[in-house]
Design an enzyme around this catalytic site. Structure first.
Site, PDB file in Angstrom:
ATOM      1  N   CYS A   1      47.884  25.469  23.617  1.00  0.00           N
ATOM      2  CA  CYS A   1      49.169  24.489  23.661  1.00  0.00           C
ATOM      3  C   CYS A   1      49.218  23.915  22.165  1.00  0.00           C
ATOM      4  O   CYS A   1      49.917  22.785  22.087  1.00  0.00           O
ATOM      5  CB  CYS A   1      49.085  23.502  24.735  1.00  0.00           C
ATOM      6  SG  CYS A   1      49.791  24.131  26.411  1.00  0.00           S
TER       7      CYS A   1
ATOM      8  N   HIS B   1      38.534  17.367  25.958  1.00  0.00           N
ATOM      9  CA  HIS B   1      39.137  18.789  25.395  1.00  0.00           C
ATOM     10  C   HIS B   1      40.156  18.269  24.267  1.00  0.00           C
ATOM     11  O   HIS B   1      41.450  18.631  24.450  1.00  0.00           O
ATOM     12  CB  HIS B   1      40.058  19.379  26.471  1.00  0.00           C
ATOM     13  CG  HIS B   1      40.430  20.711  26.239  1.00  0.00           C
ATOM     14  ND1 HIS B   1      41.428  21.584  26.988  1.00  0.00           N
ATOM     15  CD2 HIS B   1      39.849  21.833  25.335  1.00  0.00           C
ATOM     16  CE1 HIS B   1      41.444  22.743  26.590  1.00  0.00           C
ATOM     17  NE2 HIS B   1      40.551  22.972  25.704  1.00  0.00           N
TER      18      HIS B   1
ATOM     19  N   SER C   1      44.696  24.571  26.938  1.00  0.00           N
ATOM     20  CA  SER C   1      44.548  25.641  26.354  1.00  0.00           C
ATOM     21  C   SER C   1      45.779  26.325  25.780  1.00  0.00           C
ATOM     22  O   SER C   1      46.778  26.473  26.650  1.00  0.00           O
ATOM     23  CB  SER C   1      43.442  26.692  27.125  1.00  0.00           C
ATOM     24  OG  SER C   1      42.394  26.281  27.493  1.00  0.00           O
TER      25      SER C   1
ATOM     26  N   ARG D   1      39.862  33.138  30.859  1.00  0.00           N
ATOM     27  CA  ARG D   1      38.900  32.395  31.847  1.00  0.00           C
ATOM     28  C   ARG D   1      39.373  32.674  33.171  1.00  0.00           C
ATOM     29  O   ARG D   1      40.455  32.920  33.395  1.00  0.00           O
ATOM     30  CB  ARG D   1      38.923  30.904  31.192  1.00  0.00           C
ATOM     31  CG  ARG D   1      38.041  30.278  30.334  1.00  0.00           C
ATOM     32  CD  ARG D   1      38.439  28.981  29.923  1.00  0.00           C
ATOM     33  NE  ARG D   1      39.525  28.601  29.570  1.00  0.00           N
ATOM     34  CZ  ARG D   1      40.542  27.954  30.300  1.00  0.00           C
ATOM     35  NH1 ARG D   1      40.121  27.685  31.744  1.00  0.00           N
ATOM     36  NH2 ARG D   1      41.651  27.544  29.733  1.00  0.00           N
TER      37      ARG D   1
ATOM     38  N   ASP E   1      38.849  21.843  19.208  1.00  0.00           N
ATOM     39  CA  ASP E   1      38.904  22.116  20.626  1.00  0.00           C
ATOM     40  C   ASP E   1      38.093  21.025  21.586  1.00  0.00           C
ATOM     41  O   ASP E   1      38.696  20.732  22.638  1.00  0.00           O
ATOM     42  CB  ASP E   1      38.332  23.374  20.748  1.00  0.00           C
ATOM     43  CG  ASP E   1      38.670  23.885  22.394  1.00  0.00           C
ATOM     44  OD1 ASP E   1      39.887  23.833  22.752  1.00  0.00           O
ATOM     45  OD2 ASP E   1      37.505  24.426  23.161  1.00  0.00           O
TER      46      ASP E   1
ATOM     47  N   LYS F   1      33.337  25.470  27.038  1.00  0.00           N
ATOM     48  CA  LYS F   1      33.727  24.819  28.129  1.00  0.00           C
ATOM     49  C   LYS F   1      32.776  24.600  29.326  1.00  0.00           C
ATOM     50  O   LYS F   1      32.869  23.299  29.805  1.00  0.00           O
ATOM     51  CB  LYS F   1      34.730  25.762  28.781  1.00  0.00           C
ATOM     52  CG  LYS F   1      35.788  26.257  27.742  1.00  0.00           C
ATOM     53  CD  LYS F   1      36.781  25.241  27.223  1.00  0.00           C
ATOM     54  CE  LYS F   1      37.913  25.781  26.189  1.00  0.00           C
ATOM     55  NZ  LYS F   1      38.629  24.889  25.526  1.00  0.00           N
TER      56      LYS F   1
ATOM     57  N   TYR G   1      34.192  37.466  28.064  1.00  0.00           N
ATOM     58  CA  TYR G   1      35.276  36.924  27.535  1.00  0.00           C
ATOM     59  C   TYR G   1      34.556  35.287  27.089  1.00  0.00           C
ATOM     60  O   TYR G   1      33.873  34.725  27.789  1.00  0.00           O
ATOM     61  CB  TYR G   1      36.345  36.578  28.398  1.00  0.00           C
ATOM     62  CG  TYR G   1      37.170  35.538  27.857  1.00  0.00           C
ATOM     63  CD1 TYR G   1      37.980  35.819  26.633  1.00  0.00           C
ATOM     64  CD2 TYR G   1      37.539  34.397  28.261  1.00  0.00           C
ATOM     65  CE1 TYR G   1      39.055  35.087  26.099  1.00  0.00           C
ATOM     66  CE2 TYR G   1      38.203  33.140  27.612  1.00  0.00           C
ATOM     67  CZ  TYR G   1      39.033  33.683  26.569  1.00  0.00           C
ATOM     68  OH  TYR G   1      40.006  32.782  26.225  1.00  0.00           O
TER      69      TYR G   1
ATOM     70  N   ARG H   1      41.651  36.502  20.369  1.00  0.00           N
ATOM     71  CA  ARG H   1      40.991  35.247  19.790  1.00  0.00           C
ATOM     72  C   ARG H   1      40.324  35.660  17.979  1.00  0.00           C
ATOM     73  O   ARG H   1      39.988  36.923  18.059  1.00  0.00           O
ATOM     74  CB  ARG H   1      39.918  34.860  20.674  1.00  0.00           C
ATOM     75  CG  ARG H   1      40.463  34.406  21.980  1.00  0.00           C
ATOM     76  CD  ARG H   1      40.781  32.965  21.921  1.00  0.00           C
ATOM     77  NE  ARG H   1      41.625  32.391  22.950  1.00  0.00           N
ATOM     78  CZ  ARG H   1      41.670  31.265  23.447  1.00  0.00           C
ATOM     79  NH1 ARG H   1      41.048  30.205  22.610  1.00  0.00           N
ATOM     80  NH2 ARG H   1      42.391  30.705  24.491  1.00  0.00           N
TER      81      ARG H   1
HETATM   82  P1  GDP Z   1      45.082  25.869  21.350  1.00  0.00           P
HETATM   83  O1  GDP Z   1      44.449  26.898  22.425  1.00  0.00           O
HETATM   84  O2  GDP Z   1      45.183  24.443  22.194  1.00  0.00           O
HETATM   85  O3  GDP Z   1      44.091  25.522  20.318  1.00  0.00           O
HETATM   86  O4  GDP Z   1      46.373  26.352  20.952  1.00  0.00           O
HETATM   87  P2  GDP Z   1      46.720  26.880  19.520  1.00  0.00           P
HETATM   88  O5  GDP Z   1      46.958  25.899  18.246  1.00  0.00           O
HETATM   89  O6  GDP Z   1      45.971  28.190  19.367  1.00  0.00           O
HETATM   90  O7  GDP Z   1      48.453  27.404  19.855  1.00  0.00           O
HETATM   91  C1  GDP Z   1      48.619  28.190  20.966  1.00  0.00           C
HETATM   92  C2  GDP Z   1      50.011  28.821  20.676  1.00  0.00           C
HETATM   93  O8  GDP Z   1      51.052  27.763  20.604  1.00  0.00           O
HETATM   94  C3  GDP Z   1      50.165  29.612  19.458  1.00  0.00           C
HETATM   95  O9  GDP Z   1      51.003  30.644  19.704  1.00  0.00           O
HETATM   96  C4  GDP Z   1      50.831  28.600  18.490  1.00  0.00           C
HETATM   97  O10 GDP Z   1      51.647  29.494  17.766  1.00  0.00           O
HETATM   98  C5  GDP Z   1      51.661  27.800  19.327  1.00  0.00           C
HETATM   99  N1  GDP Z   1      51.933  26.399  18.932  1.00  0.00           N
HETATM  100  C6  GDP Z   1      51.085  25.523  18.342  1.00  0.00           C
HETATM  101  N2  GDP Z   1      51.554  24.462  17.813  1.00  0.00           N
HETATM  102  C7  GDP Z   1      52.861  24.660  17.959  1.00  0.00           C
HETATM  103  C8  GDP Z   1      54.057  24.003  17.681  1.00  0.00           C
HETATM  104  O11 GDP Z   1      54.112  22.826  17.233  1.00  0.00           O
HETATM  105  N3  GDP Z   1      55.314  24.276  18.132  1.00  0.00           N
HETATM  106  C9  GDP Z   1      55.403  25.565  18.828  1.00  0.00           C
HETATM  107  N4  GDP Z   1      56.832  26.112  19.377  1.00  0.00           N
HETATM  108  N5  GDP Z   1      54.510  26.404  18.808  1.00  0.00           N
HETATM  109  C10 GDP Z   1      53.091  25.974  18.714  1.00  0.00           C
HETATM  110  P1  PGA Z   2      41.496  27.027  24.196  1.00  0.00           P
HETATM  111  O1  PGA Z   2      40.481  27.714  25.271  1.00  0.00           O
HETATM  112  O2  PGA Z   2      42.607  28.047  24.356  1.00  0.00           O
HETATM  113  O3  PGA Z   2      41.663  25.628  24.454  1.00  0.00           O
HETATM  114  O4  PGA Z   2      40.730  27.280  22.717  1.00  0.00           O
HETATM  115  C1  PGA Z   2      39.448  28.723  25.080  1.00  0.00           C
HETATM  116  C2  PGA Z   2      39.311  29.490  26.327  1.00  0.00           C
HETATM  117  O5  PGA Z   2      40.145  29.971  26.908  1.00  0.00           O
HETATM  118  O6  PGA Z   2      38.326  29.222  27.005  1.00  0.00           O
HETATM  119 MN    MN Z   3      42.271  26.497  20.016  1.00  0.00          MN
END
Ligand code: GDP
Ligand code: PGA
Ligand code: MN
Length: 615
Positions: free
Chosen positions: A283, A259, A281, A87, A306, A239, A230, A398
């Site tokens: 996290c 979110h 994002s 983004r 999400d 978003k 993207y 992704r």
């Molecule tokens: P989103 O974008 O908020 O949906 O985040 P994701 O679930 O895709 O996770 C983003 C990154 O954080 C990935 O590389 C995961 O492996 C990592 N991650 C997610 N949960 C945890 C956790 O509980 N501990 C750690 N250390 N890393 C995590």
């Molecule tokens: P996300 O964001 O990491 O919260 O899934 C998607 C995005 O980058 O637009």
């Molecule tokens: Mn996600």
């Protein structure tokens, strides 16, 4: 320019639709076509046949690679331009009529000036391309919390992704024609194939433009996006509509667009609870939404990963839906040990973007398996070996896949009225200071927690990874109006909910020890934290009151079978008085940016935290 109004570009499908009986929709399509000058217009019906034709078209032009169907049926790999991988927050605008409504955290531009600029940029931008009309519903069709939209786009990649991420197609057009309101969104990759003097240029693997615009007009509920393909910039349902525009609709109509992931939790005794959690994002939302508990007897089911739309129900409680139909998840770090549910969700019918290609025609990314294959083609199409000294997949690579394919999806994930929320969780990525979990003392204190979240930046947006920034409610890049007014709106919603309001918690999976490694094992072990939250709601777990919130009492958190030293646990929950007083100073500075718009209740919460820290 000839407008054929046909489906010629999607192969041999019937030209079932050549226009709309809805005069507003038809006039808008005509207007955008006159401005952008496409070769053809296609009204998308959302059928399988249409998706098949589009993917064939993209494979033939080299814009998608078909993966080996033996490993990954009906799945594709897209490689973006290396300048179009995330983004673009500095090119994202909230063009409210009044600048004060955008607030200090959004880029604002005067709407009529921006419209004039966009008209210039979009003029002729679809020459040589097909313009697709993509009708979609956010939320189950016709649901009381659902909303309709239409995206006009010149990217077949976007059409394919929208077909996965939303309920897309003909039925939505019928609903619009029956008078349902809808949100207007327009997207172009900004790479016409014919220039003004009629000279053609060849198609490229990933068309885009260095000049980018992601523009929201909240007052007219419109989105214009230019120059990027993207997901976060181009799938305008996500978003742009479901957060930026919908947050403004929520402000005006008394609901919340957040979110947040959504999960159903089932306790060993069979109790059913629902949780909504907001993390910035990359996290951990997708991971938490598919969590496999490591503690016996507990079960987590997925509802959304999400975005959540939340509204007070007739029973006075807060109810939430996942407005999306698919996941657009971060690939790196998603593997059998961390998120096996996501891995099995993507068995097929998946679009991968910027991951690496294996020699056997399947995909790979860092974290999918412990050991990397000996040879890969990396996300930029180059030969890669484990000693290449660079990652094989882009850190923000992704996968796009239908939620219905998720083995942990809840039976009622499409319930039109949603699910009742018992707990709301805020989180961020913090190496220091913030404890593993804390409960808010009240709704107001919870809103203060959400408003003061800071998090280290990730690869999901351009900028410096790791830099600490304030990300209130994980909505910094997604709030369509003044962030301080948004806090006020949350306080108002809480007041209306009264004793029916969900409990609020804050979590941090990412605290690091002196060795620089994460202290908490995370992923499935996060179920231990969820258990504590549920026990708090039930009133069966003790907490200790600290200046920053309620923390698990000694032995309150279930650590059975976990190999974590007493010292590590202390580090996870340590509250350093001086660091927190310094955080309070930064919070005050942050609040001051919003001037007198900051709700007095939040200033009072800050004063109370400070008072208790100095105790
Ligand atoms: P989103 O974008 O908020 O949906 O985040 P994701 O679930 O895709 O996770 C983003 C990154 O954080 C990935 O590389 C995961 O492996 C990592 N991650 C997610 N949960 C945890 C956790 O509980 N501990 C750690 N250390 N890393 C995590
Ligand atoms: P996300 O964001 O990491 O919260 O899934 C998607 C995005 O980058 O637009
Ligand atoms: Mn996600």
């Amino acid at each position: 320019m000839t407008l054929t109004h046909s489906r010629q570009s999607t192969g041999d499908a019937d030209p079932s639709r050549t226009g709309s009986t809805d005069p507003n929709l038809q006039a808008w399509v005509d207007e955008i076509a006159r401005l952008t000058e496409p070769d053809a217009i296609v009204w998308c019906d959302g059928s399988k046949r249409e998706a098949n034709d589009l993917s064939k078209l993209l494979v033939a032009s080299g814009q998608l690679i078909r993966l080996n169907p033996e490993w990954r049926p009906n799945s594709f790999l897209a490689r973006t331009n290396p300048k179009d991988v995330a983004r673009v927050e500095n090119r994202t605008f909230i063009c409210s009529n009044d600048e004060a409504d955008a607030g200090p955290t959004n880029n604002w531009a005067e709407p009529s000036a921006m419209r004039a600029e966009l008209r210039g940029v979009f003029a002729g931008c679809m020459r040589g391309r097909t313009m697709y009309i993509v009708p979609f519903s956010m939320g189950p069709l016709g649901g009381p919390i659902s909303q309709l939209g239409v995206e006009i786009t010149d990217s077949p990649y976007v059409v394919l992704n929208m077909g996965i991420m939303t309920r897309m197609g003909e039925t939505v057009l019928t609903m619009i024609e029956a008078g349902e309101p809808w949100v207007h969104t327009v997207h172009s990759v900004g790479y016409p194939l014919i220039d003004q003097s009629g000279i053609t240029r060849p198609e490229v693997e990933w068309p885009c433009n260095d000049d980018k615009y992601i523009v929201q007009f909240p007052d007219t509920r419109e989105v214009w996006s230019y120059g990027s393909g993207y997901g976060g910039n181009a799938l305008l349902s996500k978003k742009s509509f479901a957060l930026r525009i919908a947050s403004v609709m929520g402000r005006d109509e008394g609901w919340l667009a957040e979110h947040m992931l959504l999960i159903k939790l089932i306790s060993p005794e069979g109790g059913v609870f629902h949780m909504a959690a907001a993390f910035p994002s990359a996290c951990g939302k997708t991971n938490l939404s598919m969590l496999r508990p490591t503690i016996p007897g507990w079960k987590v089911e997925t509802i959304g990963d999400d975005i959540a739309w939340l509204r007070q129900g007739e029973d006075g409680r807060l109810w939430a839906i996942n407005p999306e139909a698919g996941f657009f998840g971060v690939a790196p770090g998603t593997g059998e040990t961390t998120n096996p549910t996501a891995v099995s969700t993507m068995w097929g019918n998946t679009i991968f973007t910027n991951v690496a290609l294996r020699d056997d025609g399947d995909v790979w990314w860092e974290g999918l398996t412990d050991k990397a294959p000996d040879h890969l083609i990396d996300w930029q199409g180059k030969d890669w070996t484990p000693d290449s000294g660079r990652t094989a997949a882009h850190p923000n690579s992704r996968f796009t896949v239908a939620a219905a394919q998720c083995p942990s999806i809840a039976d009622d994930w499409e319930a039109a009225g949603g699910v009742p929320i018992d707990a709301i969780v805020f989180g961020g990525r913090r190496a220091t200071n913030v404890p593993l979990v804390a409960q808010a003392r009240s709704w107001k204190h919870g809103v203060f927690m959400g408003a003061t979240i800071s998090s280290e930046k990730t690869a999901a947006a351009d900028g410096i990874v790791g830099e600490l920034r304030r990300d209130p409610f994980a909505m910094l890049p997604f709030c369509g109006y003044n962030m301080a007014d948004y806090w006020g709106h949350w306080l108002k919603v809480g007041k209306e909910l009264g004793t029916n309001a969900p409990a609020i918690f804050q979590v941090n999976w990412f605290r690091k020890g002196p060795d620089g490694a994460f202290i908490w094992p995370g992923f499935g072990e996060n179920s231990r934290v969820l258990e504590w939250m549920i026990r708090r709601i039930q009133g069966t777990a003790d907490a200790i009151d600290t200046p920053i919130g309620l923390l698990p009492a000694e032995d309150g958190l279930n650590l059975d079978g976990l190999d974590l030293s007493k010292e590590a646990v202390d580090q996870l929950f340590a509250i350093d008085q001086n660091s927190w007083l310094a955080e309070c100073d930064l919070t005050e500075e942050y609040f001051d940016k919003f001037g007198d718009k900051v709700p007095p209740a939040l200033r009072a919460e800050l004063a109370s935290v400070r008072y208790h820290l100095k105790d």
